[in-house]
Design a protein around this motif. Structure first.
Motif, PDB file in Angstrom:
ATOM      1  N   ASP A  50       0.872  -1.177   0.000  1.00 27.43           N
ATOM      2  CA  ASP A  50       0.000   0.000   0.000  1.00 27.43           C
ATOM      3  C   ASP A  50       0.909   1.226   0.000  1.00 27.43           C
ATOM      4  OD1 ASP A  50      -2.460  -1.244  -0.029  1.00 27.43           O
ATOM      5  OD2 ASP A  50      -2.567  -1.411   2.155  1.00 27.43           O
ATOM      6  N   ASP A  56       3.138  19.135  -0.573  1.00 23.83           N
ATOM      7  CA  ASP A  56       2.777  20.442  -1.122  1.00 23.83           C
ATOM      8  C   ASP A  56       3.488  20.580  -2.471  1.00 23.83           C
ATOM      9  OD1 ASP A  56       1.342  21.151   1.148  1.00 23.83           O
ATOM     10  OD2 ASP A  56       3.154  21.849   2.165  1.00 23.83           O
ATOM     11  N   LEU A  82       8.298  19.993  -4.991  1.00 28.26           N
ATOM     12  CA  LEU A  82       7.504  19.307  -3.978  1.00 28.26           C
ATOM     13  C   LEU A  82       8.103  19.635  -2.614  1.00 28.26           C
ATOM     14  CD1 LEU A  82       6.949  15.739  -5.503  1.00 28.26           C
ATOM     15  CD2 LEU A  82       5.747  17.871  -5.979  1.00 28.26           C
ATOM     16  N   GLN A  83       7.244  19.878  -1.662  1.00 26.81           N
ATOM     17  CA  GLN A  83       7.723  20.153  -0.307  1.00 26.81           C
ATOM     18  C   GLN A  83       6.901  19.361   0.699  1.00 26.81           C
ATOM     19  OE1 GLN A  83       7.696  24.403   0.200  1.00 26.81           O
ATOM     20  NE2 GLN A  83       9.561  24.685  -0.995  1.00 26.81           N
ATOM     21  N   ASN A  84       7.485  19.149   1.874  1.00 28.00           N
ATOM     22  CA  ASN A  84       6.818  18.420   2.954  1.00 28.00           C
ATOM     23  C   ASN A  84       6.303  17.061   2.488  1.00 28.00           C
ATOM     24  OD1 ASN A  84       7.174  20.768   4.498  1.00 28.00           O
ATOM     25  ND2 ASN A  84       5.267  21.624   3.690  1.00 28.00           N
ATOM     26  N   VAL A  85       7.130  16.342   1.779  1.00 29.59           N
ATOM     27  CA  VAL A  85       6.697  15.048   1.238  1.00 29.59           C
ATOM     28  C   VAL A  85       6.612  14.025   2.373  1.00 29.59           C
ATOM     29  CG1 VAL A  85       7.214  13.205  -0.403  1.00 29.59           C
ATOM     30  CG2 VAL A  85       7.808  15.579  -0.962  1.00 29.59           C
ATOM     31  N   GLN A  86       5.447  13.420   2.502  1.00 30.89           N
ATOM     32  CA  GLN A  86       5.246  12.371   3.501  1.00 30.89           C
ATOM     33  C   GLN A  86       5.007  11.053   2.775  1.00 30.89           C
ATOM     34  OE1 GLN A  86       2.314  13.554   6.506  1.00 30.89           O
ATOM     35  NE2 GLN A  86       2.660  15.668   5.849  1.00 30.89           N
ATOM     36  N   GLU A  87       5.755  10.027   3.182  1.00 31.13           N
ATOM     37  CA  GLU A  87       5.669   8.729   2.513  1.00 31.13           C
ATOM     38  C   GLU A  87       5.142   7.682   3.495  1.00 31.13           C
ATOM     39  OE1 GLU A  87       9.391   7.703   0.714  1.00 31.13           O
ATOM     40  OE2 GLU A  87       9.747   9.723  -0.058  1.00 31.13           O
ATOM     41  N   HIS A  88       4.142   6.942   3.069  1.00 31.40           N
ATOM     42  CA  HIS A  88       3.615   5.845   3.881  1.00 31.40           C
ATOM     43  C   HIS A  88       3.566   4.601   3.004  1.00 31.40           C
ATOM     44  CE1 HIS A  88       2.419   8.881   6.784  1.00 31.40           C
ATOM     45  NE2 HIS A  88       1.837   9.527   5.800  1.00 31.40           N
ATOM     46  N   ASP A  89       4.387   3.604   3.336  1.00 33.70           N
ATOM     47  CA  ASP A  89       4.429   2.361   2.566  1.00 33.70           C
ATOM     48  C   ASP A  89       4.181   1.193   3.515  1.00 33.70           C
ATOM     49  OD1 ASP A  89       5.255   4.137   0.664  1.00 33.70           O
ATOM     50  OD2 ASP A  89       7.252   3.315   0.414  1.00 33.70           O
ATOM     51  N   ALA A  90       3.274   0.298   3.154  1.00 33.56           N
ATOM     52  CA  ALA A  90       2.977  -0.852   4.024  1.00 33.56           C
ATOM     53  C   ALA A  90       2.898  -2.121   3.193  1.00 33.56           C
ATOM     54  CB  ALA A  90       1.657  -0.608   4.757  1.00 33.56           C
ATOM     55  N   PHE A  91       3.687  -3.118   3.603  1.00 32.16           N
ATOM     56  CA  PHE A  91       3.697  -4.388   2.868  1.00 32.16           C
ATOM     57  C   PHE A  91       2.323  -5.062   2.975  1.00 32.16           C
ATOM     58  CE2 PHE A  91       4.295  -9.009   2.884  1.00 32.16           C
ATOM     59  CZ  PHE A  91       4.873  -9.179   1.640  1.00 32.16           C
ATOM     60  N   VAL A  92       1.846  -5.600   1.826  1.00 31.68           N
ATOM     61  CA  VAL A  92       0.534  -6.262   1.800  1.00 31.68           C
ATOM     62  C   VAL A  92       0.704  -7.762   1.611  1.00 31.68           C
ATOM     63  CG1 VAL A  92      -1.689  -6.427   0.601  1.00 31.68           C
ATOM     64  CG2 VAL A  92      -0.589  -4.206   0.884  1.00 31.68           C
ATOM     65  N   THR A  93       1.361  -8.143   0.521  1.00 27.52           N
ATOM     66  CA  THR A  93       1.498  -9.567   0.239  1.00 27.52           C
ATOM     67  C   THR A  93       2.576  -9.789  -0.815  1.00 27.52           C
ATOM     68  OG1 THR A  93       0.285 -11.566  -0.374  1.00 27.52           O
ATOM     69  CG2 THR A  93      -0.231  -9.594  -1.617  1.00 27.52           C
ATOM     70  N   ASN A 111       1.125   5.431 -12.726  1.00 32.12           N
ATOM     71  CA  ASN A 111       1.930   6.512 -12.155  1.00 32.12           C
ATOM     72  C   ASN A 111       2.656   7.330 -13.219  1.00 32.12           C
ATOM     73  OD1 ASN A 111       3.432   3.974 -12.356  1.00 32.12           O
ATOM     74  ND2 ASN A 111       5.166   5.121 -11.555  1.00 32.12           N
TER      75      ASN A 111
END
Lengths: 421, 94
Positions: free
Chosen positions: A244, A250, B57-68, B83
């Motif tokens: 996921d 921004d 781009l600024q304040n880039v937040q990344e959220h990655d979670a393994f699924v399968t 993409n």
């Protein structure tokens, strides 16, 4: 500005005592109502005179990018538009909608023919803003310029002067077509003359966007590839890890440029070759100057006929494309790709400025055997020199040669298939 | 080294189908026509706004979670990957 005698008064268009800045932006009166930057605050219609000799015979010197008096050769330039209107201001602080006054909605009922009283002799001179923003007084021969913005979109906020000379454009067009002569239509080959190129200022909107984006979806990272035997054939298989993925950021988009003439916006390549003109973007719009119709002398121009409401959807969609592509730099781990299922791009602020951008244009009207016509272009970006074109094809010749290639290819292909290559 | 799906011979990125080069020759006339058409008419050309526009781009937040983990996929790239999609094209072919 170099080589200018300090005793010589500066031109009126470079008047620094009355700069137009963001401070001049009136407060928001209603929610979502654009704030207008008055980009013609000190513009004057009528005689724009040379500061040294008073002549009105003024034109762009393409070699220097400055306006030049036709009599005394004095040269000067208009203010840089970005600095004059504070259009280079911090995009991160941009909120709501800010527009240059030359980008305001077009009023359809506005008369396109304006009458000026010549400031030199008092005669009345008519300017058809559909075709020009300059006219010569038929009595005293002075040139009258229209610099104030009327509501029909004839006068933009800024203009980017030509810097590629005609001789260079001719050379580039001749070279471009020269490489495409073998299958070119014989009538086109006979009639082609690169000298017929015209300098045209085309209307664009230049947009800065301050947005916050949140993209979410899933991405795959390849862990292994291998070959398996399926029947008699080898096939490749892949193993991958699924994740996921969320990216939130921004984004500050600077100088996104979109066509603002409805004719140029239509880029159906089966109907026209407008994509050719689109291809030669981008322009160095940061070097644009405040609009002064003297820059138009010797060139033609096309009027803007699309409003912000019509252009917003395409500009925002392009901004989303920019976001999607920029964030790819954070996705290199996902070498099999990412499938975004949700894309939220919240445009917090946007700044619109209308501009005339310079193009050298060679056009050729092809008359087809069915009686229809098709307009081909070869266009040169008059700032960067980037060249692209459409050359009419000699279809029967191309079909004949393609048929011969197919015949030979079929024989070779059958042999290769038979031996399993 | 073997799997239930079939025997593995070697790690490779090749499709491994014999005769692929020959089939290209069988389409050579169509490919030639298309290549010349694009070279002369350039209907595929456009301003690449997605990459040629200045943007930060600024304040880039990344959220990655393994699924399968997935095994034995036949496609080289992810199904439905978007993409690199471009939706703001003014160009229309038809």
């Amino acid at each position: 500005m170099e080589n200018i005698d300090p005793d010589i008064p500066q031109p009126v268009e470079a008047d620094a005592t009355n700069p137009v800045s963001a401070d001049a932006v009136p407060p928001v009166t209603k929610e979502n109502e654009p704030r207008v930057v008055l980009t013609d605050a000190d513009a004057k219609d009528g005689l724009a005179k040379c500061a040294r000799c008073g002549a009105t015979e003024i034109a762009l010197n393409v070699a220097t990018g400055m306006l030049r008096c036709g009599f005394c050769r004095f040269e000067w330039t208009a203010d840089n538009a970005m600095e004059a209107f504070n259009l280079n201001g911090d995009i991160s602080g941009l909120t709501g909608i800010v527009v240059g006054s030359g980008s305001s909605d077009i009023v359809p009922t506005t008369e396109e023919v304006l009458t000026f009283k010549c400031s030199a002799c008092g005669a009345e001179v008519v300017i058809d803003t559909n075709h020009s923003t300059q006219a010569r007084c038929h009595w005293c021969r002075n040139t009258l310029s229209m610099n104030q913005q009327v509501d029909n979109g004839a006068v933009p906020d800024m203009i980017l002067p030509f810097s590629v000379e005609k001789s260079t454009a001719v050379e580039r067009i001749a070279k471009f077509v020269g490489k495409r002569k073998f299958f070119a239509h014989p009538t086109f080959r006979a009639e082609f003359n690169a000298e017929n190129v015209m300098g045209v200022y085309l209307p664009y909107m230049v947009v800065d966007i301050n947005a916050h984006a949140r993209l979410s979806g899933q991405g795959e990272h390849q862990t292994r590839s291998y070959t398996v035997k399926v029947g008699d054939k080898d096939q490749t298989r892949y193993d991958a890890d699924l994740y996921d993925v969320v990216r939130e950021f921004d984004m500050h988009v600077n100088d996104l440029t979109v066509e603002s003439s409805s004719d140029r916006i239509d880029q159906n390549t089966s109907q026209n070759s407008n994509n050719i003109i689109n291809t030669i973007m981008p322009f160095d719009v940061e070097n644009s100057v405040r609009y002064d119709s003297n820059y138009l002398a010797g060139f033609t121009s096309e009027r803007r006929d699309s409003n912000l409401d019509q252009l917003s959807p395409i500009a925002h969609t392009q901004a989303e494309d920019v976001a999607r592509h920029r964030v790819n730099s954070t996705l290199t781990f996902y070498d099999r790709g990412v499938r975004w299922s949700e894309e939220e791009v919240d445009v917090r602020g946007q700044r619109w400025v209308s501009a005339y951008l310079p193009v050298w244009l060679y056009s050729y009207q092809q008359r087809k055997s069915n009686g229809k016509t098709f307009l081909h272009y070869v266009a040169v970006n008059a700032r960067t020199g980037e060249t692209m074109g459409s050359v009419p094809l000699h279809q029967s010749k191309l079909l004949l040669v393609s048929g011969i290639v197919q015949l030979v290819g079929t024989v070779v292909g059958l042999v290769l298939v038979a031996v399993g290559i | 080294m073997s799997t239930a799906a079939g025997q593995i011979f070697a790690a490779s990125s090749s499709d491994g189908d014999g005769g692929g080069f020959g089939f290209v020759f069988l389409l050579s006339g169509f490919l030639f026509y298309g290549a010349i058409y694009l070279r002369y008419r350039n209907v595929d050309k456009r301003h690449k706004h997605e990459s040629e526009t200045q943007a930060t781009l600024q304040n880039v937040q990344e959220h990655d979670a393994f699924v399968t983990s997935k095994k034995g996929l036949t496609n080289r790239s992810m199904s439905g990957a978007n993409n690199t999609a471009v939706r703001g094209m003014l160009r229309k072919f038809f």
